[in-house]
Motif scaffolding. Structure first.
Motif, PDB file in Angstrom:
ATOM      1  N   GLY A  19       0.807  -1.229   0.000  1.00 31.46           N
ATOM      2  CA  GLY A  19       0.000   0.000   0.000  1.00 31.46           C
ATOM      3  C   GLY A  19       0.836   1.272   0.000  1.00 31.46           C
ATOM      4  N   GLY A  20       2.143   1.136   0.075  1.00 34.41           N
ATOM      5  CA  GLY A  20       3.017   2.311   0.042  1.00 34.41           C
ATOM      6  C   GLY A  20       2.887   3.152   1.303  1.00 34.41           C
ATOM      7  N   ALA A  21       3.694   4.201   1.349  1.00 26.62           N
ATOM      8  CA  ALA A  21       3.602   5.128   2.479  1.00 26.62           C
ATOM      9  C   ALA A  21       2.219   5.776   2.492  1.00 26.62           C
ATOM     10  CB  ALA A  21       4.698   6.177   2.369  1.00 26.62           C
ATOM     11  N   THR A  22       1.647   5.922   1.314  1.00 26.59           N
ATOM     12  CA  THR A  22       0.336   6.576   1.214  1.00 26.59           C
ATOM     13  C   THR A  22      -0.725   5.814   2.019  1.00 26.59           C
ATOM     14  OG1 THR A  22       0.946   7.361  -0.974  1.00 26.59           O
ATOM     15  CG2 THR A  22      -1.393   7.422  -0.432  1.00 26.59           C
ATOM     16  N   PHE A  72      -0.836   6.801   5.520  1.00 23.55           N
ATOM     17  CA  PHE A  72      -1.510   8.076   5.825  1.00 23.55           C
ATOM     18  C   PHE A  72      -2.906   7.820   6.407  1.00 23.55           C
ATOM     19  CE2 PHE A  72       0.840  10.433   2.097  1.00 23.55           C
ATOM     20  CZ  PHE A  72       2.040  10.293   2.787  1.00 23.55           C
ATOM     21  N   TRP A  74       4.533  15.713   1.171  1.00 24.75           N
ATOM     22  CA  TRP A  74       4.103  14.412   1.721  1.00 24.75           C
ATOM     23  C   TRP A  74       3.430  14.562   3.062  1.00 24.75           C
ATOM     24  CZ3 TRP A  74       3.222  11.265  -1.832  1.00 24.75           C
ATOM     25  CH2 TRP A  74       4.015  11.255  -2.977  1.00 24.75           C
ATOM     26  N   CYS A  93       7.809  14.229   8.982  1.00 23.14           N
ATOM     27  CA  CYS A  93       8.624  13.558   7.971  1.00 23.14           C
ATOM     28  C   CYS A  93      10.055  14.108   8.076  1.00 23.14           C
ATOM     29  CB  CYS A  93       8.045  13.824   6.580  1.00 23.14           C
ATOM     30  SG  CYS A  93       9.001  13.083   5.251  1.00 23.14           S
ATOM     31  N   ASN A 131      12.557  13.738   6.261  1.00 25.71           N
ATOM     32  CA  ASN A 131      13.143  14.172   4.976  1.00 25.71           C
ATOM     33  C   ASN A 131      12.036  14.243   3.925  1.00 25.71           C
ATOM     34  OD1 ASN A 131      15.817  14.443   3.258  1.00 25.71           O
ATOM     35  ND2 ASN A 131      14.466  13.103   2.102  1.00 25.71           N
ATOM     36  N   THR A 145      10.875  14.482   0.438  1.00 24.81           N
ATOM     37  CA  THR A 145      11.519  14.062  -0.804  1.00 24.81           C
ATOM     38  C   THR A 145      11.428  15.094  -1.925  1.00 24.81           C
ATOM     39  OG1 THR A 145      10.549  11.948  -0.148  1.00 24.81           O
ATOM     40  CG2 THR A 145      11.710  11.988  -2.249  1.00 24.81           C
ATOM     41  N   ASP A 189       7.429   9.468   8.862  1.00 19.44           N
ATOM     42  CA  ASP A 189       7.476   8.969   7.485  1.00 19.44           C
ATOM     43  C   ASP A 189       8.938   9.045   7.030  1.00 19.44           C
ATOM     44  OD1 ASP A 189       7.438   8.561   4.781  1.00 19.44           O
ATOM     45  OD2 ASP A 189       5.905  10.078   4.333  1.00 19.44           O
ATOM     46  N   SER A 227      10.233   7.465   4.381  1.00 24.95           N
ATOM     47  CA  SER A 227      10.314   6.852   3.053  1.00 24.95           C
ATOM     48  C   SER A 227      11.629   7.161   2.347  1.00 24.95           C
ATOM     49  CB  SER A 227       9.148   7.319   2.182  1.00 24.95           C
ATOM     50  OG  SER A 227       7.953   6.801   2.707  1.00 24.95           O
ATOM     51  N   SER A 228      12.063   8.429   2.404  1.00 29.12           N
ATOM     52  CA  SER A 228      13.267   8.773   1.645  1.00 29.12           C
ATOM     53  C   SER A 228      14.514   8.848   2.517  1.00 29.12           C
ATOM     54  CB  SER A 228      13.060  10.083   0.878  1.00 29.12           C
ATOM     55  OG  SER A 228      12.484  11.056   1.703  1.00 29.12           O
ATOM     56  N   SER A 261       8.184   3.625   2.417  1.00 30.72           N
ATOM     57  CA  SER A 261       8.047   2.920   1.147  1.00 30.72           C
ATOM     58  C   SER A 261       9.416   2.357   0.795  1.00 30.72           C
ATOM     59  CB  SER A 261       7.688   3.890   0.021  1.00 30.72           C
ATOM     60  OG  SER A 261       6.415   4.385   0.189  1.00 30.72           O
ATOM     61  N   GLN A 310      10.806   1.906  -2.237  1.00 23.15           N
ATOM     62  CA  GLN A 310      11.405   2.150  -3.563  1.00 23.15           C
ATOM     63  C   GLN A 310      12.491   3.226  -3.628  1.00 23.15           C
ATOM     64  OE1 GLN A 310       8.156   2.538  -2.832  1.00 23.15           O
ATOM     65  NE2 GLN A 310       7.343   4.473  -3.513  1.00 23.15           N
TER      66      GLN A 310
HETATM   67  N1  PMP Z   1       6.191   9.942   1.777  1.00 19.06           N
HETATM   68  C1  PMP Z   1       7.374  10.296   1.236  1.00 19.06           C
HETATM   69  C2  PMP Z   1       8.355  11.035   2.074  1.00 19.06           C
HETATM   70  C3  PMP Z   1       7.651   9.947  -0.088  1.00 19.06           C
HETATM   71  O1  PMP Z   1       8.822  10.306  -0.630  1.00 19.06           O
HETATM   72  C4  PMP Z   1       6.707   9.223  -0.846  1.00 19.06           C
HETATM   73  C5  PMP Z   1       6.963   8.780  -2.268  1.00 19.06           C
HETATM   74  N2  PMP Z   1       7.808   9.506  -3.012  1.00 19.06           N
HETATM   75  C6  PMP Z   1       5.495   8.888  -0.247  1.00 19.06           C
HETATM   76  C7  PMP Z   1       5.276   9.261   1.066  1.00 19.06           C
HETATM   77  C8  PMP Z   1       4.453   8.122  -0.987  1.00 19.06           C
HETATM   78  O2  PMP Z   1       4.890   6.826  -1.173  1.00 19.06           O
HETATM   79  P1  PMP Z   1       4.069   5.763  -2.018  1.00 19.06           P
HETATM   80  O3  PMP Z   1       3.995   6.252  -3.416  1.00 19.06           O
HETATM   81  O4  PMP Z   1       4.871   4.511  -1.880  1.00 19.06           O
HETATM   82  O5  PMP Z   1       2.724   5.642  -1.386  1.00 19.06           O
END
Ligand code: PMP
Length: 358
Positions: A73-76, A79, A101, A147, A149, A151, A170, A172-173, A191, A193
């Motif tokens: 489901g990603g970081a999103t 949320f 973000w 967050c 950092n 992104t 968060d 993610s980055s 996330s 990636q």
């Molecule tokens: N939070 C941060 C800090 C991100 O950089 C990103 C993706 N670039 C997201 C959330 C969203 O991640 P995702 O597309 O995996 O849901």
């Protein structure tokens, strides 16, 4: 021919890891099938999944009173999952908005519960992050979300705070780009990636005592504790991403762990900021203390030259330098898998471009 990839995510994966994956792609470990075709319930896959988790715990020095989950489901998705689980505790959650973000996290979370946005730098175009000592965190906030950092804007906090309320981040980055003290957090999510591997995987580090307090009325897939009970295999996990992530963790360990990467990332970033600061051709608007070491946005003084910069950089093997579509300009994302050589090639190109058009 592989080129330098400055994408913010899905981002560069270490070449050693890609080569290893390639060598195992058709048949994994004499199993007669590829890893992608293997049930997550097999002993062989379970051992890979378990080992990846173990290495991740080792790299980040995660204490026993924390659980690590490999979700989707990603970081999103976090949320919404976070407010769903924890907004019933005490007072309203408090959110700190320092970029796109965290703004999105606040907007999405606000659909679920009432949130107290205790800081936003949106009016100043997200060019800095506050110090926690200057923030008024309500005593009864059920949790505080931020967050470290951002992104898109390349804005980072220059400290990890110590607060009384549960701290949610968060990462993610920023995950795996430097050592962190996990003890300061109740929940960290990221996330995959950027610094972990292919997309499709979301890693959550959660304090067990906090996890226990999650809203029990939610369906299982929304509950951290249910994922934990099933070792992140409540349903079919993203098996391939998890497997590649395991290889990235081995690579991180082999090269020297997070202190090695902190040093390397800081060096790469400082070289790039030096080029920007030594010219009046390139501009980075972020306050010096809040500059990201992994996402470095910049604009050209003469905006008209930006399409040409992107065209010529791509022709020179420097890919994906275009800034996020919401902010424009350029951005170099230089996570762990971007070697110093890649950054030096970018710097050479920037110098050359400036001397040609500046
Ligand atoms: N939070 C941060 C800090 C991100 O950089 C990103 C993706 N670039 C997201 C959330 C969203 O991640 P995702 O597309 O995996 O849901």
């Amino acid at each position: 021919m592989r080129k330098w990839n400055f994408s913010p995510g899905p981002a560069t994966i270490p070449e050693d890891v890609l080569l290893e994956v390639q060598s195992e792609l058709l048949e994994f470990n004499n199993a007669g099938i590829s890893i992608m075709e293997m049930s997550h319930r097999t002993e062989l896959y379970s051992s890979i999944a378990f080992e990846a988790k173990k290495d991740f715990i080792e790299i980040l020095n995660i204490p026993d009173n924390y659980e690590v989950l490999f979700l989707q489901g990603g970081a999103t998705h976090q949320f919404s999952m976070i407010p769903m689980n924890f907004s019933h505790l005490q007072g309203k959650p408090a959110y700190i908005t320092t970029g796109t973000w965290t703004k999105r996290a606040f907007e999405e979370g606000s659909k679920i519960t009432e949130i107290d946005q205790i800081f936003s730098s949106e009016n100043e175009n997200f060019i800095y992050a506050p110090h926690f000592k200057d923030l008024k965190i309500p005593e009864d906030a059920s949790y505080v979300h931020y967050c470290p950092n951002e992104t898109i804007h390349g804005v980072a906090f220059d400290h990890i705070p110590t607060i009384n309320n549960p701290l949610v981040a968060d990462m993610s980055s920023s995950i795996l780009s430097e050592p962190i003290d996990v003890n300061k957090f109740s929940l960290i999510y990221a996330s995959a990636q950027k610094n972990i591997g292919p997309s499709g995987l979301t890693v959550v580090i959660i304090k067990k005592s906090f996890m226990k307090q999650g809203n029990k009325a939610l369906t299982n897939l929304l509950r951290y504790s249910e994922h934990s009970k099933q070792n992140s295999m409540l349903n079919t996990p993203p098996t391939f991403s998890w497997y590649v992530a395991g290889k990235v963790f081995k690579w991180v360990k082999k090269l020297g762990g997070l202190s090695y990467f902190k040093e390397l990332n800081t060096l790469k970033a400082s070289k790039l900021y030096q080029v920007i600061d030594n010219s009046d051709f390139y501009i980075n608007p972020v306050h010096i203390n809040n500059r990201s070491i992994v996402n470095i946005p910049f604009v050209l003084k003469d905006k008209k030259l930006e399409p040409l910069f992107l065209k010529e950089s791509a022709e020179n093997g420097l890919l994906n330098l275009k800034g996020h579509f919401t902010v424009g300009g350029m951005r170099a994302s230089i996570y762990n898998a971007m070697p110093l050589d890649g950054v030096e090639d970018l710097i050479k190109f920037m110098d050359h471009f400036e001397s040609k058009y500046g």
